[in-house]
Design a protein around this motif. Structure first.
Motif, PDB file in Angstrom:
ATOM      1  N   GLY A  78       0.826  -1.210   0.000  1.00 45.20           N
ATOM      2  CA  GLY A  78       0.000   0.000   0.000  1.00 45.20           C
ATOM      3  C   GLY A  78       0.857   1.255   0.000  1.00 45.20           C
ATOM      4  O   GLY A  78       0.623   2.191  -0.789  1.00 45.20           O
ATOM      5  N   VAL A 103      -7.013   7.482  -2.376  1.00 41.87           N
ATOM      6  CA  VAL A 103      -6.333   7.025  -1.150  1.00 41.87           C
ATOM      7  C   VAL A 103      -7.297   6.195  -0.292  1.00 41.87           C
ATOM      8  O   VAL A 103      -6.923   5.147   0.256  1.00 41.87           O
ATOM      9  CB  VAL A 103      -5.758   8.228  -0.364  1.00 41.87           C
ATOM     10  CG1 VAL A 103      -5.098   7.749   0.923  1.00 41.87           C
ATOM     11  CG2 VAL A 103      -4.766   9.011  -1.218  1.00 41.87           C
ATOM     12  N   CYS A 104      -8.555   6.653  -0.197  1.00 38.09           N
ATOM     13  CA  CYS A 104      -9.553   5.896   0.585  1.00 38.09           C
ATOM     14  C   CYS A 104      -9.734   4.492   0.023  1.00 38.09           C
ATOM     15  O   CYS A 104      -9.760   3.505   0.768  1.00 38.09           O
ATOM     16  CB  CYS A 104     -10.895   6.631   0.584  1.00 38.09           C
ATOM     17  SG  CYS A 104     -10.869   8.206   1.487  1.00 38.09           S
ATOM     18  N   TRP A 105      -9.851   4.381  -1.292  1.00 38.47           N
ATOM     19  CA  TRP A 105     -10.066   3.064  -1.898  1.00 38.47           C
ATOM     20  C   TRP A 105      -8.822   2.182  -1.827  1.00 38.47           C
ATOM     21  O   TRP A 105      -8.916   0.947  -1.750  1.00 38.47           O
ATOM     22  CB  TRP A 105     -10.561   3.197  -3.341  1.00 38.47           C
ATOM     23  CG  TRP A 105     -12.037   3.424  -3.394  1.00 38.47           C
ATOM     24  CD1 TRP A 105     -12.691   4.553  -3.820  1.00 38.47           C
ATOM     25  CD2 TRP A 105     -13.066   2.504  -2.976  1.00 38.47           C
ATOM     26  NE1 TRP A 105     -14.050   4.389  -3.702  1.00 38.47           N
ATOM     27  CE2 TRP A 105     -14.303   3.135  -3.187  1.00 38.47           C
ATOM     28  CE3 TRP A 105     -13.054   1.215  -2.458  1.00 38.47           C
ATOM     29  CZ2 TRP A 105     -15.527   2.527  -2.893  1.00 38.47           C
ATOM     30  CZ3 TRP A 105     -14.265   0.595  -2.152  1.00 38.47           C
ATOM     31  CH2 TRP A 105     -15.487   1.244  -2.373  1.00 38.47           C
ATOM     32  N   LEU A 106      -7.642   2.821  -1.837  1.00 40.31           N
ATOM     33  CA  LEU A 106      -6.415   2.044  -1.660  1.00 40.31           C
ATOM     34  C   LEU A 106      -6.413   1.392  -0.276  1.00 40.31           C
ATOM     35  O   LEU A 106      -6.158   0.185  -0.132  1.00 40.31           O
ATOM     36  CB  LEU A 106      -5.199   2.969  -1.834  1.00 40.31           C
ATOM     37  CG  LEU A 106      -3.821   2.354  -1.580  1.00 40.31           C
ATOM     38  CD1 LEU A 106      -3.539   1.199  -2.530  1.00 40.31           C
ATOM     39  CD2 LEU A 106      -2.723   3.422  -1.716  1.00 40.31           C
ATOM     40  N   PHE A 107      -6.733   2.186   0.747  1.00 37.93           N
ATOM     41  CA  PHE A 107      -6.817   1.601   2.088  1.00 37.93           C
ATOM     42  C   PHE A 107      -7.961   0.593   2.176  1.00 37.93           C
ATOM     43  O   PHE A 107      -7.826  -0.448   2.824  1.00 37.93           O
ATOM     44  CB  PHE A 107      -6.997   2.695   3.152  1.00 37.93           C
ATOM     45  CG  PHE A 107      -5.705   3.299   3.623  1.00 37.93           C
ATOM     46  CD1 PHE A 107      -4.929   2.662   4.586  1.00 37.93           C
ATOM     47  CD2 PHE A 107      -5.248   4.491   3.101  1.00 37.93           C
ATOM     48  CE1 PHE A 107      -3.736   3.214   5.025  1.00 37.93           C
ATOM     49  CE2 PHE A 107      -4.045   5.060   3.531  1.00 37.93           C
ATOM     50  CZ  PHE A 107      -3.290   4.421   4.494  1.00 37.93           C
ATOM     51  N   ALA A 108      -9.083   0.894   1.540  1.00 34.26           N
ATOM     52  CA  ALA A 108     -10.225  -0.025   1.611  1.00 34.26           C
ATOM     53  C   ALA A 108      -9.853  -1.393   1.039  1.00 34.26           C
ATOM     54  O   ALA A 108     -10.192  -2.439   1.604  1.00 34.26           O
ATOM     55  CB  ALA A 108     -11.425   0.561   0.863  1.00 34.26           C
ATOM     56  N   LEU A 110      -6.968  -2.821   0.971  1.00 36.44           N
ATOM     57  CA  LEU A 110      -5.992  -3.548   1.788  1.00 36.44           C
ATOM     58  C   LEU A 110      -6.442  -3.741   3.234  1.00 36.44           C
ATOM     59  O   LEU A 110      -5.925  -4.616   3.927  1.00 36.44           O
ATOM     60  CB  LEU A 110      -4.643  -2.823   1.728  1.00 36.44           C
ATOM     61  CG  LEU A 110      -4.086  -2.636   0.307  1.00 36.44           C
ATOM     62  CD1 LEU A 110      -2.780  -1.871   0.326  1.00 36.44           C
ATOM     63  CD2 LEU A 110      -3.918  -3.976  -0.409  1.00 36.44           C
ATOM     64  N   SER A 111      -7.392  -2.925   3.707  1.00 34.95           N
ATOM     65  CA  SER A 111      -7.830  -3.022   5.108  1.00 34.95           C
ATOM     66  C   SER A 111      -9.248  -3.577   5.255  1.00 34.95           C
ATOM     67  O   SER A 111      -9.579  -4.126   6.305  1.00 34.95           O
ATOM     68  CB  SER A 111      -7.804  -1.645   5.792  1.00 34.95           C
ATOM     69  OG  SER A 111      -6.557  -1.038   5.697  1.00 34.95           O
ATOM     70  N   SER A 112     -10.093  -3.382   4.244  1.00 35.44           N
ATOM     71  CA  SER A 112     -11.496  -3.790   4.398  1.00 35.44           C
ATOM     72  C   SER A 112     -11.898  -4.957   3.504  1.00 35.44           C
ATOM     73  O   SER A 112     -12.980  -5.508   3.670  1.00 35.44           O
ATOM     74  CB  SER A 112     -12.435  -2.597   4.140  1.00 35.44           C
ATOM     75  OG  SER A 112     -12.334  -1.665   5.207  1.00 35.44           O
ATOM     76  N   ILE A 113     -11.068  -5.290   2.529  1.00 35.29           N
ATOM     77  CA  ILE A 113     -11.375  -6.444   1.662  1.00 35.29           C
ATOM     78  C   ILE A 113     -10.299  -7.526   1.796  1.00 35.29           C
ATOM     79  O   ILE A 113     -10.597  -8.672   2.135  1.00 35.29           O
ATOM     80  CB  ILE A 113     -11.511  -6.018   0.171  1.00 35.29           C
ATOM     81  CG1 ILE A 113     -12.565  -4.914   0.001  1.00 35.29           C
ATOM     82  CG2 ILE A 113     -11.839  -7.233  -0.694  1.00 35.29           C
ATOM     83  CD1 ILE A 113     -13.998  -5.332   0.183  1.00 35.29           C
TER      84      ILE A 113
END
Lengths: 224, 224
Positions: A78, A103-108, A110-113
């Motif tokens: 990330g 940036v939000c979708w990059l974290f999403a 790696l962190s939420s999916i």
């Protein structure tokens, strides 16, 4: 946008992995970003089975990828995608809502999916174990409901923020792994999304470069 | 650095959660960052049990926190911490290796540690189920070995990059949750690290603000 031994950007990858992991190791992500941005990079290949002790000072968990750019060092795919994105505003806009969304979708991704799709992957490798058999239905139901939310958010867009970005590199590689487990049902719009991302010529080149590195190692081993 | 209804920054949090979750909901992270940076923020509280349908257009998975700053919208606590960090170079240096390290450790907290500590948390809630009993030893062994690697990387430093940053807000909240499960053994240097982070006055204020919001909701419900 090719592997070049003199390039200032260095990507650390494994020199060999078992067949089932080929094409799925995470150095694929920075390779893909470099290909999209037209950046040359050199490879540093380390052994997956006996990772050198010194490597943990560069990557605390011994994973790949790690990246060097001149003297600068980075780990975590990330953080590396974010760093490479800063070099090309097609991959990460400089400002505004689209930058924030990227940036939000990059974290999403790696962190939420990914945490849950990785759990499914581990479950697949453990499927003969009793806990894995018992756990499978509730885990699959949870992940599938999350994928439905993701499909809702994607809506009719081609890419997560409307235009291709580092967030799609993260999300498409995560979803591709999830598909590969064969244990999840994925909304058709997400399948189309993955196909659209993987059809990009930069992905094809990144994948070929990862596979070529494994091929070279085997050839060298064959000689010795 | 207080909750102020007219502040341009808005943090979305839940209006109520069960006792066991109080003080652990993730809006704690942006509250903490705001307190460290001396930024006022306003709260928008939504119900946790019946999340409003419109909220999914702001946060695809219905989770908290979400953040607004004027017209700009963000979701995912990692992206929000990165955004707030850009406002104060004590929390995220503007350039150089320390900036890179901060971003790498922020991702590491949320991608390489939290997914597994959350798995432990879920296991705790499912501990009466057979799969959870069977899975516990291998999961705990994996997470504990990862925490040992983390302790090695921290070494004798006070904070992950040497100085306090948004990466420590992420990592300390992750490790605090892990401690709270009571199912993991954590190296003493990491316990000291968590204690050091939580001793910061900004953390105390952030925690008090989260708890105060739940208290207000209960008072209002008591009246109605």
């Amino acid at each position: 946008m090719s592997v070049l031994p003199t390039a200032p950007i260095e990507i650390t990858a494994f020199d060999w992995v078992p067949d089932f992991a080929r094409g799925f190791v995470r150095d694929l992500r920075p390779r893909w970003a470099c290909e999209e941005a037209g950046l040359d990079y050199r490879e540093r290949l380390i052994p997956v089975l006996e990772r050198p002790g010194w490597y943990y000072s560069e990557q605390p968990f011994g994973q790949v990828p790690a990246l060097k750019d001149g003297d600068l060092r980075l780990f975590e795919s990330g953080a590396i995608l974010l760093y490479l994105g800063e070099k090309d505003d097609r991959l990460l806009p400089k400002a505004g809502q689209t930058r924030a969304d990227t940036v939000c979708w990059l974290f999403a991704a790696l962190s939420s999916i990914e945490p849950y799709t990785l759990e499914v992957l581990l479950l697949k490798f453990s499927i003969e174990e009793e806990w894995a058999k018992l756990r499978r239905p509730s885990l699959a139901a949870f992940v599938e409901s999350r994928l439905e939310r993701l499909a809702d958010a994607l809506g009719g867009k081609d890419y997560l923020t409307g235009r291709f970005s580092v967030a799609d590199i993260a999300m498409a590689t995560v979803l591709r792994e999830a598909q590969h487990t064969g244990l999840l049902s994925m909304p058709s719009s997400l399948c189309d999304y993955v196909e659209r991302c993987l059809a990009r010529p930069a992905f094809t080149r990144a994948l070929a470069a990862q596979l070529a590195a494994f091929g070279r190692t085997e050839k060298e081993r064959g000689k010795s």
